[in-house]
Design a protein around this motif. Structure first.
Motif, mmCIF file in Angstrom:
data_model
loop_
_atom_site.group_PDB
_atom_site.id
_atom_site.type_symbol
_atom_site.label_atom_id
_atom_site.label_comp_id
_atom_site.label_asym_id
_atom_site.label_seq_id
_atom_site.Cartn_x
_atom_site.Cartn_y
_atom_site.Cartn_z
ATOM 1 N N TYR A 48 2.843 3.927 10.572
ATOM 2 C CA TYR A 48 2.463 4.324 9.219
ATOM 3 C C TYR A 48 2.548 5.844 9.129
ATOM 4 C CZ TYR A 48 0.469 -0.365 9.255
ATOM 5 O OH TYR A 48 0.303 -1.721 9.360
ATOM 6 N N LEU A 106 5.662 8.552 4.400
ATOM 7 C CA LEU A 106 6.342 7.388 3.822
ATOM 8 C C LEU A 106 5.866 7.224 2.384
ATOM 9 C CD1 LEU A 106 6.238 4.922 6.861
ATOM 10 C CD2 LEU A 106 8.280 5.934 5.818
ATOM 11 N N PRO A 107 6.587 6.442 1.551
ATOM 12 C CA PRO A 107 6.171 6.300 0.152
ATOM 13 C C PRO A 107 4.725 5.805 0.052
ATOM 14 C CG PRO A 107 8.336 5.344 0.486
ATOM 15 C CD PRO A 107 7.820 5.724 1.842
ATOM 16 N N PRO A 108 3.959 6.317 -0.923
ATOM 17 C CA PRO A 108 2.551 5.930 -1.061
ATOM 18 C C PRO A 108 2.438 4.592 -1.770
ATOM 19 C CG PRO A 108 3.104 7.534 -2.734
ATOM 20 C CD PRO A 108 4.354 7.330 -1.919
ATOM 21 N N GLN A 109 2.689 3.511 -1.056
ATOM 22 C CA GLN A 109 2.726 2.213 -1.715
ATOM 23 C C GLN A 109 2.560 1.074 -0.723
ATOM 24 O OE1 GLN A 109 7.047 2.705 -2.973
ATOM 25 N NE2 GLN A 109 7.057 0.564 -2.329
ATOM 26 N N VAL A 110 2.227 -0.085 -1.243
ATOM 27 C CA VAL A 110 2.289 -1.321 -0.476
ATOM 28 C C VAL A 110 3.399 -2.178 -1.062
ATOM 29 C CG1 VAL A 110 -0.121 -1.383 0.258
ATOM 30 C CG2 VAL A 110 0.514 -2.393 -1.942
ATOM 31 N N SER A 111 4.064 -2.932 -0.213
ATOM 32 C CA SER A 111 4.937 -3.984 -0.714
ATOM 33 C C SER A 111 4.091 -5.243 -0.873
ATOM 34 C CB SER A 111 6.097 -4.236 0.257
ATOM 35 O OG SER A 111 5.590 -4.531 1.540
ATOM 36 N N VAL A 112 4.566 -6.185 -1.703
ATOM 37 C CA VAL A 112 3.808 -7.409 -1.971
ATOM 38 C C VAL A 112 4.731 -8.599 -1.742
ATOM 39 C CG1 VAL A 112 2.418 -8.687 -3.644
ATOM 40 C CG2 VAL A 112 2.437 -6.191 -3.719
ATOM 41 N N ASP A 113 4.289 -9.528 -0.910
ATOM 42 C CA ASP A 113 5.063 -10.734 -0.626
ATOM 43 C C ASP A 113 4.145 -11.933 -0.816
ATOM 44 O OD1 ASP A 113 6.986 -12.525 0.192
ATOM 45 O OD2 ASP A 113 6.613 -12.197 2.325
ATOM 46 N N GLU A 114 4.419 -12.770 -1.805
ATOM 47 C CA GLU A 114 3.562 -13.912 -2.138
ATOM 48 C C GLU A 114 2.105 -13.469 -2.325
ATOM 49 O OE1 GLU A 114 4.521 -17.051 -2.616
ATOM 50 O OE2 GLU A 114 6.651 -16.752 -2.132
ATOM 51 N N GLY A 115 1.926 -12.295 -2.943
ATOM 52 C CA GLY A 115 0.578 -11.830 -3.243
ATOM 53 C C GLY A 115 -0.109 -11.111 -2.097
ATOM 54 N N ARG A 116 0.535 -11.018 -0.921
ATOM 55 C CA ARG A 116 -0.070 -10.360 0.244
ATOM 56 C C ARG A 116 0.558 -8.987 0.398
ATOM 57 N NH1 ARG A 116 -2.115 -8.416 4.053
ATOM 58 N NH2 ARG A 116 -2.946 -9.397 5.941
ATOM 59 N N THR A 117 -0.291 -7.953 0.539
ATOM 60 C CA THR A 117 0.219 -6.583 0.594
ATOM 61 C C THR A 117 0.507 -6.151 2.030
ATOM 62 O OG1 THR A 117 -2.021 -5.681 0.748
ATOM 63 C CG2 THR A 117 -1.064 -5.885 -1.451
ATOM 64 N N LEU A 119 1.158 -2.259 3.818
ATOM 65 C CA LEU A 119 1.307 -0.810 3.677
ATOM 66 C C LEU A 119 2.690 -0.382 4.173
ATOM 67 C CD1 LEU A 119 -0.007 1.968 3.082
ATOM 68 C CD2 LEU A 119 -0.945 1.931 5.393
ATOM 69 N N ALA A 120 3.309 0.562 3.450
ATOM 70 C CA ALA A 120 4.633 1.081 3.817
ATOM 71 C C ALA A 120 4.643 1.504 5.289
ATOM 72 C CB ALA A 120 4.994 2.270 2.932
#
Lengths: 250, 250, 250, 250
Positions: free
Chosen positions: B50, B54-65, B67-68
């Motif tokens: 981490y 890195l970009p200040p964001q989370v990715s989301v997959d089927e509602g689960r985050t 952290l970048a």
């Protein structure tokens, strides 16, 4: 990696060397001049400076990589030791310009450098007939010697100040009591300018008492004049007559 | 959070693993290649990195985050241990590229890595018929082995150097005496290019002595060719005849 | 170089001096006002602040370089000691604005400053007939005294807040329990505005009980009005008749 | 000033408060929702967070300045203690987003917070009839409770992940074992959207077991609908008939 790291590529013994800077800038005047010194006077690479403020990349030459850096070569200019700073990059941000300059000054101070010259170009916006060299100093004591060597001091030039490592070497040098001058060859600002580099080096020769051959710079100047003539022809929509052609006219 | 933080997701015992990098870049060549290795050779996620760069964001997959981050998987390539670096992001700034690369090299060194390969694409600007792989090395000792595996070394390619983590792995690796090579599959630069990824992996197979199945990459290549054909049809203003159609002509 | 460095150019003994800030901004109102104080009241340069967050450059005056900085002069305004902050630059980034302001407040606190005034302009978008001065304070206790001096407080002005060192002097000053006010002369926002600077200084005179001559600012205002008239003439496509011309009409 | 500074404006005793975030973002959904809680439930300002990564400015309200900050209010939601994070600014750079989120999580942890909700909007690109609330969680254990409260989990939404403090609260919260959910009201993305804020708050009410009056949000929604109708009229080039007008037709 630390923000700024110095790699020692050779150990040398120098006598109060003069620091000469020629990084990329207007008309590539400083870079051409510094690289000409390295070629003609057999510079030896003694230090590389790496930095997290330089572009995050390697250059590739025949498949061999080199991490982005600036380089310092040592050379003997007819009895005067020089440290010559060159490179393909400037720092990527404001803090990087300051830190890179400080690192170079640290190296120079470790060699007991007592004088520095930043070489560069000053853009005039028009093609130059006679190449004057404009000066700037960080102590008034240097002024007379420079004027004697043909350097011009002008009231308000360069109007925007001197930006980047060239300017900071004088500015941060003054904070360290290191006398420094910027020698700026006039140049159109539109093209790589070997003639301006030569004019700047001729002043440096006069100041430091050395001589180099300029034939390779003159060859590059001839090439650039060919480029300029071809551009002018294209703008006029037809090829200008060459001397060969003119011989048959009339 | 520290600038760079390492999360250990599994404890593994590896024997001088080879580091293979495939982050997003030209034609997604490196990313496709690295992800293909993970799929075919059952990679196990062992580390996440981490970073505040890195970009200040989370990715989301089927509602689960999530952290970048960038991820390192371990896998066994027919007896050779690999550490495979992948991810969806590059660092957001210059210092981030340097720091992220240093962090990955720290992890690799902790596993006694003695060789690294950065996988990527080199853009040619035109559609490729035969996919050559261009190389760059940070030590000359690697050159012969790479040439034997079909890698080409070219005088001035890639012209702009190698930018980002791929380039810095070689540049900072050299500063740590870690031999590294960049394998760059030729690619048009306009499209995601599974064929270029396959060409790059075929070189890696030859170098490390392992074999993977390429059918899933070939399927993706077929899909991309469908995309290319449809784009060409749209440009011509009418559908190009399919083979089916052509059968009835004449 | 440290991020922020203070150079002491003179040692002075001051009695709870009032800090007055006039860095470049809208209509150059603050800068004109502060520099007018320096000229009329014989300011003495006592501190320069250098920073890696200021532009990486030197200015050049008659060939002599000066590293980018902001300057603090001390002067005696009819018995009240002032510290006047001026300069040609603002910081180059967000952290630089905060750090530069903190450094200036450190200097002021070392002199036991108990009040600060940030001078600036507030853009109205149209040419001004009567120059009001709009105020903002970081403690309510200052409000009455300012209103008595003719300062206007308006519900929602300036709409976008106060940006840069002027704003932060009040904001960070409040965090240090240092009362501060911003005096903003109305100005069109299109031109350098000596009249707005004068209006702002007249309020400051009233607040601090001193008097300066305004003739040089008035001369500059006349020059600016000539500029405005010439621009208007150019827009109308023909020179407007001068008073001389009008005398002969009818 | 330190990079991040916490000002304690009131000392309160709270029981494992739930952190609720509503900073500016898509449709101002989160900000509207959080501010509605503060109004209806009498929030008490307990902390301000200042940062050199927030804009370098003060806001001005009736002539009184306030340094850029984010604010945390405490309030009692029918027996459940809440910490509500609001403000007018997001951080200005990547490191700022991470650092600001870490600082807020430090404050929440000091109060033994065991659950956080980030409120925001998810843009659909078209006007909404029925306002669904889309969810994302940083632990799978929260999913069932959210679904029971009407939250939808969708395979690939939001497609670009969750950016800024909302996303990082979940991402950095997970690194601290703090369960967190993001509640995203559907919104067109073109307008301030009080209805989406209400939909989001209705889910939060269900989850935390409290009730607030929505009449002021409904009034703002009516105002926004007037705005939308006027924009539509302008696009059609003539005023649409009002109900008053329609009464006379036929």
């Amino acid at each position: 990696m630390d923000d700024f790291e110095i790699e020692e590529t050779a150990t040398v013994d120098l006598e109060s060397p003069v620091l000469v800077e020629g990084l990329p800038g207007v008309g590539h005047v400083g870079k051409l001049a510094a690289e000409h010194l390295l070629e003609e006077l057999d510079g030896e690479l003694i230090r590389r400076v790496y930095s997290t403020h330089l572009p995050p990349q390697v250059s590739v030459d025949e498949g061999r990589t080199q991490l982005a850096c600036v380089e310092i070569h040592a050379l003997d200019a007819d009895g005067t030791d020089l440290l010559v700073l060159t490179g393909d990059h400037q720092a990527q941000d404001t803090a990087g310009h300051y830190g890179l300059t400080d690192t170079v000054l640290d190296i120079a101070e470790a060699f007991d450098t007592e004088q520095l010259y930043a070489l560069g170009g000053v853009p005039t916006g028009e093609l130059i007939e006679e190449y004057d060299v404009v000066g700037a100093v960080n102590t008034d004591t240097q002024r007379e010697e420079l004027e004697d060597a043909g350097v011009e001091f002008r009231g308000d030039e360069p109007a925007g100040g001197i930006v980047g490592v060239s300017g900071l070497l004088l500015g941060l040098g003054e904070r360290r009591d290191l006398p420094g001058a910027c020698l700026m060859g006039e140049t159109s600002g539109y093209l790589v300018d070997p003639k301006s580099a030569q004019a700047t080096l001729e002043v440096l020769q006069e100041l430091l008492g050395f001589e180099v051959d300029f034939s390779s710079l003159e060859d590059r100047a001839d090439e650039m004049e060919d480029v300029v003539r071809k551009i002018q022809e294209m703008e006029q929509g037809q090829p200008a007559p060459s001397e060969e052609d003119l011989r048959y006219i009339g």
